[in-house]
Design a protein around this motif. Structure first.
Motif, short mmCIF file in Angstrom:
data_model
loop_
_atom_site.label_atom_id
_atom_site.label_comp_id
_atom_site.label_asym_id
_atom_site.label_seq_id
_atom_site.Cartn_x
_atom_site.Cartn_y
_atom_site.Cartn_z
N ALA A 54 0.79 -1.23 0.00
CA ALA A 54 0.00 0.00 0.00
C ALA A 54 0.82 1.28 0.00
O ALA A 54 0.29 2.36 -0.31
N LEU A 55 2.11 1.20 0.33
CA LEU A 55 2.87 2.43 0.55
C LEU A 55 2.87 3.39 -0.65
O LEU A 55 2.69 4.60 -0.46
N PRO A 56 3.03 2.89 -1.88
CA PRO A 56 3.01 3.84 -3.01
C PRO A 56 1.69 4.62 -3.11
O PRO A 56 1.68 5.79 -3.49
N PHE A 57 0.58 3.95 -2.81
CA PHE A 57 -0.71 4.62 -2.88
C PHE A 57 -0.82 5.70 -1.81
O PHE A 57 -1.32 6.79 -2.06
N ILE A 58 -0.30 5.37 -0.63
CA ILE A 58 -0.32 6.36 0.46
C ILE A 58 0.56 7.55 0.08
O ILE A 58 0.16 8.72 0.25
N ALA A 59 1.72 7.24 -0.45
CA ALA A 59 2.64 8.30 -0.85
C ALA A 59 2.00 9.23 -1.88
O ALA A 59 2.18 10.45 -1.85
N ALA A 60 1.22 8.63 -2.77
CA ALA A 60 0.61 9.42 -3.86
C ALA A 60 -0.75 9.99 -3.48
O ALA A 60 -1.42 10.59 -4.30
N HIS A 61 -1.15 9.75 -2.22
CA HIS A 61 -2.49 10.18 -1.79
C HIS A 61 -3.57 9.65 -2.72
O HIS A 61 -4.56 10.34 -2.99
N PHE A 62 -3.36 8.42 -3.20
CA PHE A 62 -4.35 7.80 -4.08
C PHE A 62 -5.37 7.04 -3.22
O PHE A 62 -4.98 6.30 -2.31
N PRO A 63 -6.65 7.21 -3.46
CA PRO A 63 -7.66 6.62 -2.56
C PRO A 63 -7.68 5.09 -2.57
O PRO A 63 -7.70 4.47 -3.62
N VAL A 64 -7.68 4.56 -1.37
CA VAL A 64 -7.66 3.11 -1.16
C VAL A 64 -8.76 2.74 -0.17
O VAL A 64 -8.95 3.42 0.83
N ILE A 65 -9.47 1.65 -0.47
CA ILE A 65 -10.30 1.01 0.55
C ILE A 65 -9.72 -0.37 0.78
O ILE A 65 -9.64 -1.18 -0.15
#
Lengths: 341, 341, 341, 341
Positions: D84-95
């Protein structure tokens, strides 16, 4: 009397152990497992054995023959064709719940089981123990398969009395999950099975050749049967629904009379005077219940045959053969009422 | 569009209500019950309707026709043959989930349902809405029975293309308990059903004549079918296992091709490329899944047809007919994936 | 020995008949039904009795006492409080599976059963037959309720040894459908029960007062217990999950020792050395299996008690009391292994 | 809108796919599997996907972010803390439907999951998406666990309004088999589960810390809860039966009012006016149904909370959070009626 049981941890072995424990002619039960596994107390195998003192010892043919009057093999296919030869050589009595010695023809075994068969001379010494259609027993008793038992008992009167067209037999058999053994797979996962029904081994079930062997012994004209197996969401039980065209018009009463003629002396076979049996009519008992019908519109005989696959289809029939072999009353130690509800 | 639903409290009515609620072309659903019962809020009928605001009003044919574009009858046998005449007279569109208008011949209805049939002139105006074998619809659509749907979709290619011996058809159909309705009897008691299977209405099921009517329309040579119904311990689902002798030797691939020819344009019919379907492959969807096999040893074609008896076998097919009648895309508001697991 | 059984057609009566049939001390079983119903052969009652020759005769207290050494009542609440007085007057031995004579206080019976109680003098002659916590028996044995048996055996060591806070007891009991009897209602319909769980009789179950009567006899300080009953989708079986705050910090081992102290001589009680029992560990046997745990984080003792509601919870315990009354070995005719799988 | 789904083959992923397919705001679903597995057509995964054209592609964070507006992770524990870290870094929405980001404290995760936690800075960016107790969402939404959802919704009014003794909470939770995932083990074998109930992970279930984290946020005084999990023989569904001592005497009506105050604006929460819910009241819907009772004899509040573990307890709540995140109406694409019967 002391008896040996090889393979107590499978479903058939568990039920056989229960039955042997309450059999009035059995004084002691010796348990055996793999030859190269250490001895293990039965109570460590399952919570329900908490208070049992028996121990599962490594398999040892000589010890088994020395200490017991008979051995039961409740092992998977492929085991007794390796382990049974010393017993056969010594004429030591065996009841084998597996399919390894049911087929006379080793090539059939090879084909349907995809395993190396026992030697043909060994196979020749085995008798097929369909206990409710009694025929002479040898010291090596091949206990029939569960589907085969339900189907053969449902077909015997029609076939022996040649009431049906020999090419027209269709068997739609349903079985509960215990018939498929303990192995945990996607197919046996609760979520797969619950609220579901599914076919399996279509035209490929390994009980087909043993049924054909017996049917052709009764009536060589029968070329083949259409046999399907459907898994139903129950733990125990087999229902075989059998369809065949009548050779000439019949009545339901005539069909029933044919069944009564065959089975009136069999304490475990119940030919219903009316209606069709359900599997709960027999679960927990050693019975086979049979319902019959003739449909004049389609000239079709329908027979419904139900058994508990672990009793009449495995451990119960094994005890029945044990009783027959030692000339005990055939119902000794065997329930004739189901565990109901 | 406003639609009316008569009989929301039965299983089919409940599912129809769920489907209508989520149908994008339906703006409002008016519910109706017995003509002489007082209005009752739906939320008092069952806990699951806690937040529903709909009210079940007394049946009133004039009001129904005034306020709605169509009426669905999810009522028991014997109701629409009494209530439907004003709608027929007015050419008001009806989808009738009961068996009252499926049989052209009133004597057949009398015989199989043991009830007074609708007038023959009224019966003549009904069309049989087997939605995945589309034929022209009239304003009065008799929605097929659940067993009939599963069996006819499984037989259609074989019968229409005359691939089988017409006297050899055997159908071993299995159904869950919701097919038998909500009535509490010993037969529907959990203890009777759980861990059990049982046959019922042997050769007497009221879906037999509607199957024969359709089959003989496709191929008049078929004289009869052997059809048995077995209750299985599941809530929803029908599996029809169909056996027939091939007219001449076939292959499984040829049988599958015959099915693909018939169904390749039908969005809800799934002809499996391999294997046999299970009922959970379709539960909750409007699909019918079909598996086929040819056994050269017995020259027998086996077809397994599975549906959700309350969807494709009742409410789902009703919505499909609703879509067809109003020329909506046929999949509108209908799930094509099962509710799995 | 000849024995009488009143009420063979209910679930408990059916199981009692199975057990009596295989009891080595029982030579004959006489069956009785309603006093004003004609005699009926048992084999007409259910397919499973096909080969039974017994007849259900009209109830006749004098004949029962003349022909038998004991009578079992497997009747519903409200019957023995009417029928039992002649037996009490004659000091004829009775085992009563109903709740009519379990409560000493007729007002409690009136309150919880909403029926007219037996006379207080008759009630005074009954003994509560909690067979695995043996206390002296009178000639009138009130066999405990199924929930009460599971709960009391799970609580006895904690209560008798005063290990828990007396106000903190919570019992979350789960039961299969056979516990609710044969009556066909919406609540017992397969579709309602399958894939579902539901609470019933919240704080109103009629076994609550008999538990309190016994618990307060063991430790008068206990004011009440929180007891809920949840219906689970199984045919047989009760699991009582019991929670209580420890009076002072304990260990799981200490709790287990307390249970071993109480039960080490009881052949049917299994205190597990580790883990928690499941209901299939006991179904078909007369056992009660007990698992214990102490959670230091919440200072809570958890006990899981499982029984077969028709065996230990009804017919099995009745046979156990029969054995105790006549000084037979307590395990005579009673299975100590479950019917598994 | 295009969305990505990682992990479609597990039960939650399957249900999420069904829901996304019928969501009116979702135009396309991209499926992803293991990074090092080849692409595979969905239709080869299960018979029910016969007509689906989607392909499961190897996981690729950059591609997911490029092609989609959001990504759903329906993966097992231990996956997103790695992926998940790349998504968090990019502020990309994750559920995230797994448990990897639910606990703020990495040591708690380490302890309860026995796995390496995500970095504490990453954990700090996740929000706990208990959708029916709405609180602000971040771009990384940790979807709550199934048991936690049922229990927290059942406890919230009592805890937030401090109506109960904080040390007295006992939760007896029951769950169907789909909650334990697809892995085939002895514990998930049909024969083990059918007709059985069993406890598992006693005091060790990994949802305990996420419940405590939330409860202590509402009321820091609560030290711990006693929480047991019992496997019941159903496919779907959770029932949490909650017991707590009232701080001061109450009435059932007062308890119900407390619940109405909390939930009157929540479309998916049903506080019953009377009686207790069953799991079939919610299966197939995104609802939570709540029944309440106060027992004055024991001064105990009982709450029964039921959900479908794969809907409200997983995929349904994920869609609800999706709707909340994008400001769609909260019920968009979510059924509010169960699939009944």
């Amino acid at each position: 009397m002391q008896v040996a049981l090889v393979g107590v941890t499978g479903y058939s072995g568990m039920v056989l152990y229960q039955l042997l424990k309450q059999h009035p002619q059995v004084d002691g039960i010796h348990l055996y497992g793999h030859a190269d596994a250490p001895a293990v107390p039965l109570k460590t195998v399952a919570t329900m054995y908490q208070k049992e003192t028996a121990v599962i010892r490594p398999f040892d043919a000589a010890a088994i023959m020395h200490d017991n009057a008979m051995v039961f093999f409740a092992t998977s296919a492929g085991i007794t064709c390796q382990l049974a030869l010393p017993f056969i050589a010594a004429h030591f009595p065996v009841i084998d719940l597996s399919g390894d010695f049911r087929l006379r023809d080793p090539q059939q075994y090879q084909h349907w089981y995809q395993r190396t068969p026992a030697p043909v001379t060994a196979l020749a010494q085995a008798s097929y123990g369909l206990a409710d259609m009694p025929s002479p027993l040898t010291t090596y008793i091949a206990n029939p398969g569960c589907y085969a038992t339900a189907t053969l008992l449902g077909l015997a009167p029609l076939v022996q009395q040649q009431l049906i067209e020999p090419t027209s037999i269709v068997v739609d058999a349903k079985s509960g999950l215990s018939g498929a053994g303990k192995r945990a797979t996607t197919a046996s996962h609760y979520v797969t099975v619950n609220d579901n029904v599914s076919l399996y081994k279509l035209n490929q079930h390994q009980h087909i050749p043993e049924m054909m062997q017996q049917l052709q012994q009764w009536w060589p004209t029968i070329p083949a049967i259409e046999f399907t197996t459907t898994l139903i969401p129950v733990t125990r039980g087999i229902m075989a629904t059998i369809y065949a065209k009548a050779k000439q018009p019949l009545t339901t009463a005539q069909v029933r009379d044919a069944f009564m003629t065959t089975y009136h002396e069999q304490p475990f076979v119940q030919v219903l005077p009316t209606g069709m049996p359900t599997i709960k009519d027999v679960i927990g008992s050693n019975n086979c219940a049979l319902g019959v019908n003739y449909n004049p519109v389609t000239n079709t005989v329908v027979v419904v045959s139900v058994i508990d696959n672990l009793m009449k289809g495995a451990a119960g029939q094994a005890i029945q053969n044990f009783n027959r072999y030692f000339d005990f009353a055939v119902t000794t130690g065997l329930p004739t009422l189901p565990v109901f509800p």
